[in-house]
Design a protein around this motif. Structure first.
Motif, PDB file in Angstrom:
ATOM      1  N   PHE A  62      10.991 -37.138 -35.420  1.00  0.00           N
ATOM      2  CA  PHE A  62      10.337 -36.303 -35.846  1.00  0.00           C
ATOM      3  C   PHE A  62       9.685 -36.716 -37.171  1.00  0.00           C
ATOM      4  O   PHE A  62      10.219 -37.848 -37.853  1.00  0.00           O
ATOM      5  CB  PHE A  62      10.934 -34.937 -36.204  1.00  0.00           C
ATOM      6  CG  PHE A  62      12.131 -35.323 -37.148  1.00  0.00           C
ATOM      7  CD1 PHE A  62      11.996 -34.447 -38.350  1.00  0.00           C
ATOM      8  CD2 PHE A  62      13.351 -35.664 -36.769  1.00  0.00           C
ATOM      9  CE1 PHE A  62      13.138 -34.637 -39.172  1.00  0.00           C
ATOM     10  CE2 PHE A  62      14.345 -35.688 -37.661  1.00  0.00           C
ATOM     11  CZ  PHE A  62      14.261 -35.145 -38.945  1.00  0.00           C
ATOM     12  N   ASP A  63       8.671 -36.233 -37.820  1.00  0.00           N
ATOM     13  CA  ASP A  63       8.096 -36.621 -39.021  1.00  0.00           C
ATOM     14  C   ASP A  63       7.976 -35.675 -39.947  1.00  0.00           C
ATOM     15  O   ASP A  63       7.653 -34.321 -39.683  1.00  0.00           O
ATOM     16  CB  ASP A  63       6.427 -37.168 -38.668  1.00  0.00           C
ATOM     17  CG  ASP A  63       5.950 -37.631 -39.853  1.00  0.00           C
ATOM     18  OD1 ASP A  63       6.306 -37.741 -41.208  1.00  0.00           O
ATOM     19  OD2 ASP A  63       4.758 -38.533 -39.666  1.00  0.00           O
ATOM     20  N   SER A  64       8.605 -36.002 -41.359  1.00  0.00           N
ATOM     21  CA  SER A  64       8.644 -34.757 -42.212  1.00  0.00           C
ATOM     22  C   SER A  64       7.569 -34.789 -43.481  1.00  0.00           C
ATOM     23  O   SER A  64       8.001 -34.290 -44.437  1.00  0.00           O
ATOM     24  CB  SER A  64      10.040 -34.773 -42.923  1.00  0.00           C
ATOM     25  OG  SER A  64      10.598 -35.916 -43.142  1.00  0.00           O
ATOM     26  N   HIS A  65       6.989 -35.969 -43.478  1.00  0.00           N
ATOM     27  CA  HIS A  65       5.760 -36.189 -44.425  1.00  0.00           C
ATOM     28  C   HIS A  65       4.753 -35.050 -44.455  1.00  0.00           C
ATOM     29  O   HIS A  65       4.801 -33.970 -43.716  1.00  0.00           O
ATOM     30  CB  HIS A  65       4.921 -37.425 -44.093  1.00  0.00           C
ATOM     31  CG  HIS A  65       5.640 -38.740 -44.111  1.00  0.00           C
ATOM     32  ND1 HIS A  65       6.554 -39.420 -43.378  1.00  0.00           N
ATOM     33  CD2 HIS A  65       6.035 -39.553 -45.581  1.00  0.00           C
ATOM     34  CE1 HIS A  65       7.041 -40.346 -43.865  1.00  0.00           C
ATOM     35  NE2 HIS A  65       6.986 -40.520 -45.101  1.00  0.00           N
ATOM     36  N   PRO A  66       4.175 -34.822 -45.372  1.00  0.00           N
ATOM     37  CA  PRO A  66       3.221 -33.874 -45.779  1.00  0.00           C
ATOM     38  C   PRO A  66       2.152 -33.877 -44.817  1.00  0.00           C
ATOM     39  O   PRO A  66       1.676 -34.972 -44.252  1.00  0.00           O
ATOM     40  CB  PRO A  66       2.622 -34.015 -47.168  1.00  0.00           C
ATOM     41  CG  PRO A  66       3.666 -34.742 -47.986  1.00  0.00           C
ATOM     42  CD  PRO A  66       4.180 -35.685 -46.797  1.00  0.00           C
ATOM     43  N   LEU A  67       1.963 -32.531 -44.110  1.00  0.00           N
ATOM     44  CA  LEU A  67       0.976 -32.550 -43.128  1.00  0.00           C
ATOM     45  C   LEU A  67       1.144 -33.084 -41.684  1.00  0.00           C
ATOM     46  O   LEU A  67       0.303 -33.809 -41.184  1.00  0.00           O
ATOM     47  CB  LEU A  67      -0.356 -32.771 -43.644  1.00  0.00           C
ATOM     48  CG  LEU A  67      -1.030 -31.989 -44.883  1.00  0.00           C
ATOM     49  CD1 LEU A  67      -2.188 -32.565 -45.255  1.00  0.00           C
ATOM     50  CD2 LEU A  67      -1.026 -30.561 -44.512  1.00  0.00           C
ATOM     51  N   ALA A  68       2.398 -33.518 -41.592  1.00  0.00           N
ATOM     52  CA  ALA A  68       2.881 -34.564 -40.436  1.00  0.00           C
ATOM     53  C   ALA A  68       2.482 -33.829 -39.088  1.00  0.00           C
ATOM     54  O   ALA A  68       2.501 -32.527 -39.084  1.00  0.00           O
ATOM     55  CB  ALA A  68       4.390 -34.502 -40.386  1.00  0.00           C
ATOM     56  N   PRO A  69       1.758 -34.712 -38.336  1.00  0.00           N
ATOM     57  CA  PRO A  69       1.648 -33.937 -36.907  1.00  0.00           C
ATOM     58  C   PRO A  69       2.769 -33.549 -36.141  1.00  0.00           C
ATOM     59  O   PRO A  69       3.763 -33.794 -36.387  1.00  0.00           O
ATOM     60  CB  PRO A  69       0.687 -35.246 -36.101  1.00  0.00           C
ATOM     61  CG  PRO A  69       1.518 -36.244 -36.975  1.00  0.00           C
ATOM     62  CD  PRO A  69       1.622 -35.839 -38.427  1.00  0.00           C
ATOM     63  N   ASP A  70       2.254 -33.036 -35.030  1.00  0.00           N
ATOM     64  CA  ASP A  70       3.286 -31.971 -34.137  1.00  0.00           C
ATOM     65  C   ASP A  70       3.479 -33.116 -33.218  1.00  0.00           C
ATOM     66  O   ASP A  70       2.647 -33.421 -32.380  1.00  0.00           O
ATOM     67  CB  ASP A  70       2.840 -31.042 -33.564  1.00  0.00           C
ATOM     68  CG  ASP A  70       3.755 -30.249 -32.657  1.00  0.00           C
ATOM     69  OD1 ASP A  70       4.565 -30.611 -32.198  1.00  0.00           O
ATOM     70  OD2 ASP A  70       3.295 -29.046 -32.276  1.00  0.00           O
ATOM     71  N   TYR A  71       4.585 -33.579 -33.052  1.00  0.00           N
ATOM     72  CA  TYR A  71       4.939 -34.681 -32.086  1.00  0.00           C
ATOM     73  C   TYR A  71       4.849 -34.146 -30.385  1.00  0.00           C
ATOM     74  O   TYR A  71       4.937 -34.869 -29.634  1.00  0.00           O
ATOM     75  CB  TYR A  71       6.492 -35.190 -32.197  1.00  0.00           C
ATOM     76  CG  TYR A  71       6.438 -36.330 -33.293  1.00  0.00           C
ATOM     77  CD1 TYR A  71       5.368 -36.697 -34.167  1.00  0.00           C
ATOM     78  CD2 TYR A  71       7.555 -37.125 -33.314  1.00  0.00           C
ATOM     79  CE1 TYR A  71       5.263 -37.730 -35.036  1.00  0.00           C
ATOM     80  CE2 TYR A  71       7.679 -38.114 -34.353  1.00  0.00           C
ATOM     81  CZ  TYR A  71       6.541 -38.445 -35.181  1.00  0.00           C
ATOM     82  OH  TYR A  71       6.514 -39.544 -35.948  1.00  0.00           O
ATOM     83  N   GLU A  72       5.219 -32.684 -30.434  1.00  0.00           N
ATOM     84  CA  GLU A  72       4.998 -32.146 -29.158  1.00  0.00           C
ATOM     85  C   GLU A  72       3.486 -32.479 -28.488  1.00  0.00           C
ATOM     86  O   GLU A  72       3.430 -32.956 -27.207  1.00  0.00           O
ATOM     87  CB  GLU A  72       5.445 -30.657 -29.149  1.00  0.00           C
ATOM     88  CG  GLU A  72       5.065 -30.146 -27.879  1.00  0.00           C
ATOM     89  CD  GLU A  72       5.871 -30.513 -26.775  1.00  0.00           C
ATOM     90  OE1 GLU A  72       5.484 -30.679 -25.513  1.00  0.00           O
ATOM     91  OE2 GLU A  72       7.224 -30.600 -26.936  1.00  0.00           O
ATOM     92  N   LEU A  73       2.696 -32.412 -29.316  1.00  0.00           N
ATOM     93  CA  LEU A  73       1.328 -32.505 -28.972  1.00  0.00           C
ATOM     94  C   LEU A  73       0.952 -33.988 -28.850  1.00  0.00           C
ATOM     95  O   LEU A  73       0.243 -34.467 -28.099  1.00  0.00           O
ATOM     96  CB  LEU A  73       0.428 -31.978 -30.052  1.00  0.00           C
ATOM     97  CG  LEU A  73      -0.890 -31.357 -29.544  1.00  0.00           C
ATOM     98  CD1 LEU A  73      -1.752 -30.163 -30.370  1.00  0.00           C
ATOM     99  CD2 LEU A  73      -1.914 -32.642 -29.613  1.00  0.00           C
ATOM    100  N   LEU A  74       1.540 -34.678 -29.758  1.00  0.00           N
ATOM    101  CA  LEU A  74       1.158 -36.283 -29.768  1.00  0.00           C
ATOM    102  C   LEU A  74       1.726 -36.928 -28.608  1.00  0.00           C
ATOM    103  O   LEU A  74       1.030 -37.901 -27.992  1.00  0.00           O
ATOM    104  CB  LEU A  74       1.559 -36.843 -31.024  1.00  0.00           C
ATOM    105  CG  LEU A  74       0.865 -37.265 -32.112  1.00  0.00           C
ATOM    106  CD1 LEU A  74       0.215 -35.855 -32.596  1.00  0.00           C
ATOM    107  CD2 LEU A  74       1.641 -38.055 -33.178  1.00  0.00           C
ATOM    108  N   PHE A  75       2.828 -36.327 -28.082  1.00  0.00           N
ATOM    109  CA  PHE A  75       3.392 -37.086 -26.771  1.00  0.00           C
ATOM    110  C   PHE A  75       3.549 -36.445 -25.531  1.00  0.00           C
ATOM    111  O   PHE A  75       4.215 -36.786 -24.792  1.00  0.00           O
ATOM    112  CB  PHE A  75       4.838 -37.892 -27.442  1.00  0.00           C
ATOM    113  CG  PHE A  75       5.102 -38.598 -28.370  1.00  0.00           C
ATOM    114  CD1 PHE A  75       4.241 -39.892 -28.429  1.00  0.00           C
ATOM    115  CD2 PHE A  75       5.031 -38.208 -29.839  1.00  0.00           C
ATOM    116  CE1 PHE A  75       3.921 -40.699 -29.468  1.00  0.00           C
ATOM    117  CE2 PHE A  75       4.972 -39.085 -30.971  1.00  0.00           C
ATOM    118  CZ  PHE A  75       4.445 -40.172 -30.661  1.00  0.00           C
ATOM    119  N   LYS A  76       2.763 -35.278 -25.650  1.00  0.00           N
ATOM    120  CA  LYS A  76       2.725 -34.506 -24.368  1.00  0.00           C
ATOM    121  C   LYS A  76       2.234 -35.371 -22.976  1.00  0.00           C
ATOM    122  O   LYS A  76       1.567 -36.022 -23.004  1.00  0.00           O
ATOM    123  CB  LYS A  76       1.681 -33.295 -24.532  1.00  0.00           C
ATOM    124  CG  LYS A  76       1.539 -32.338 -23.419  1.00  0.00           C
ATOM    125  CD  LYS A  76       0.579 -31.348 -23.585  1.00  0.00           C
ATOM    126  CE  LYS A  76       0.634 -30.109 -22.406  1.00  0.00           C
ATOM    127  NZ  LYS A  76      -0.720 -29.119 -22.862  1.00  0.00           N
TER     128      LYS A  76
END
Length: 454
Positions: free
Chosen positions: A159-173
């Motif tokens: 997971f990514d906690s940086h500002p405005l980080a992308p949703d990993y569910e969507l990135l690696f679907k």
């Protein structure tokens, strides 16, 4: 044994401009580039192509003379249209005009059984020759791993906690099989464990939910909980002489696709974020994409900063610049090139600040989304010992004293104070909250390089 690590130190930066959770269609990207500047520690890049050459996705285009075995390959097929150099002929970019349909170099496919039966050396040779090896990063130093080394463990942050980080569910679907195969390969590269760090709250992305062969640990708390360095620190800290490797989820999946499909697959979903975008969304593209297709005509004004990556650790790029090799996010925020009288000391109800005396309401309304620009609200001034750095560093180190040791070029003190555990992203919050406006990430890199080349 799995752990649940609850972190209290840190700071979440809640910005306006989150990407809407759907993949949008944008104009086709015409050019892609590999930038040697994305690879820390690369000293002597050697170009293997010339302008006018045609390449396929996976064709070697570059290598570093100090580690010739590791090939850097074309992310797409097409024509090499420019080899851009800077001062003293420093190599800056290799640009490729992409074909409308991507053609791939063919590599050997390996089944699950083949992977289990293969030697470590064979797997490494396959990865270095096909271009996926640069996804493996070594700690300490945050440089591309040396295939000759053997790490004591391999770490993946899920997971990514940086500002405005992308949703990993969507990135690696839909990449469950590729991710699992990548983990299976990584297990063969170490006598230790493969660790996967997941967020304690919320649903686990499907690509990570059923993974086998990796020890799963969960982390809760504010940013930088998603940083792999923080996760390493709370699982098994790095000491002098230790080598561990880290791989992003994209890198794990890309390794898996190589073995499953026999191709170098640089396709990725990235997030377009930031308060100055008209349409903040997700988009399908390839590694090294030119950002103009996503930014041109999509900004609320012309006076903006385009960042490859996030606002804390990303790099400024021109409107016709290129996505960084390791980035899965583009951020667009207002440019902050203006002067503000007493801007650094005036209390405000609209500014986001870690310091309560300045950003008074940011603590009262934690759900508020802030629009930030690039203004530092002050100039660099003498190093102030405020005790704030320790409040945003959830690691058992003393960052203030470490930074002073780097300034003094005190090698022994740097080692004792934990520099081997850190790379730039681990101190980015320190730079954000620093009342002295020091470039702390650059300072840390200077200390790392002192030790690397000593």
């Amino acid at each position: 044994m799995s752990k649940l690590v609850k972190l209290k130190k840190g700071f979440d930066i809640n910005l306006a401009g989150k990407a809407e959770k759907k993949v949008e269609a944008f104009p086709m990207v015409k050019t892609f580039a590999i930038k040697p500047t994305d690879f820390l520690g690369m000293e002597r890049p050697k170009v293997l192509v010339k302008e006018g050459d045609t390449v396929k996705a996976g064709t070697p285009i570059l290598f570093d003379k100090k580690m010739e075995k590791v090939q850097f390959v074309a992310p797409v097929s097409g024509e090499v249209v420019e080899i851009k150099r800077g001062e003293k002929r420093k190599l800056l970019e290799i640009k490729i005009l992409a074909d409308s349909e991507i053609e791939f170099e063919s590599f050997e496919k390996l089944t699950d059984g083949d992977i289990q039966a293969a030697s470590r050396e064979k797997l490494i040779d396959h990865m270095t020759q096909s271009g996926v090896w640069p996804q493996i990063i070594q700690r300490p130093f945050g440089i591309i791993a040396n295939p000759a080394d053997e790490p004591k463990a391999i770490y993946i942050s899920g997971f990514d906690s940086h500002p405005l980080a992308p949703d990993y569910e969507l990135l690696f679907k839909g990449q469950e099989k590729a991710f699992q195969t990548g983990v299976d390969v990584l297990k063969k590269l170490t006598e230790g464990k493969v660790y996967l760090g997941l967020k304690a709250e919320g649903a686990v992305p499907a690509a990570f939910a059923t993974v086998k062969g990796a020890e799963v640990n969960k982390f809760s708390g504010p940013h930088p909980a998603g940083n792999v360095g923080v996760q390493i620190h709370h699982i098994d800290p790095i000491n002098k002489g230790d080598i561990v490797w880290t791989v992003s989820p994209f890198g794990v999946a890309q390794i898996g696709k190589l073995f499953l499909n026999g191709i170098y697959d640089a396709s990725k979903v990235i997030a377009l974020t930031g308060s100055e975008l008209k349409k903040a969304a997700y988009v399908n593209t390839y590694l090294g994409a030119c950002v103009d297709s996503f930014v041109a005509g999509n900004t609320k004004s012309d006076h903006v900063r385009v960042i490859s990556g996030n606002v804390l650790t990303g790099s400024k790029v021109n409107a016709d610049g290129y996505l960084g090799y390791y980035d899965h996010q583009i951020t667009v925020i207002p440019e902050g090139d203006y002067e503000e009288f007493l801007g650094w000391i005036k209390p405000s109800t609209t500014k986001l600040s870690f310091h309560k005396a300045i950003g008074m309401l940011s603590f009262l309304n934690k759900d508020k989304e802030y629009i930030v620009d690039t203004n530092t609200h002050g100039e660099e001034r003498p190093f102030v010992v405020s005790g704030a750095f320790e409040k945003v560093t959830p690691m058992d180190i003393l960052p203030t004293y470490l930074f002073k040791a780097i300034h003094a070029e005190d090698y022994d003190e740097m080692e004792e104070l934990g520099i081997y555990e850190l790379v730039e992203e681990d101190v980015a919050l320190c730079e954000f909250i620093d009342p002295s406006k020091n470039e702390i990430q650059a300072l840390l890199r200077s200390g790392i390089e002192l030790l690397m080349y000593s």
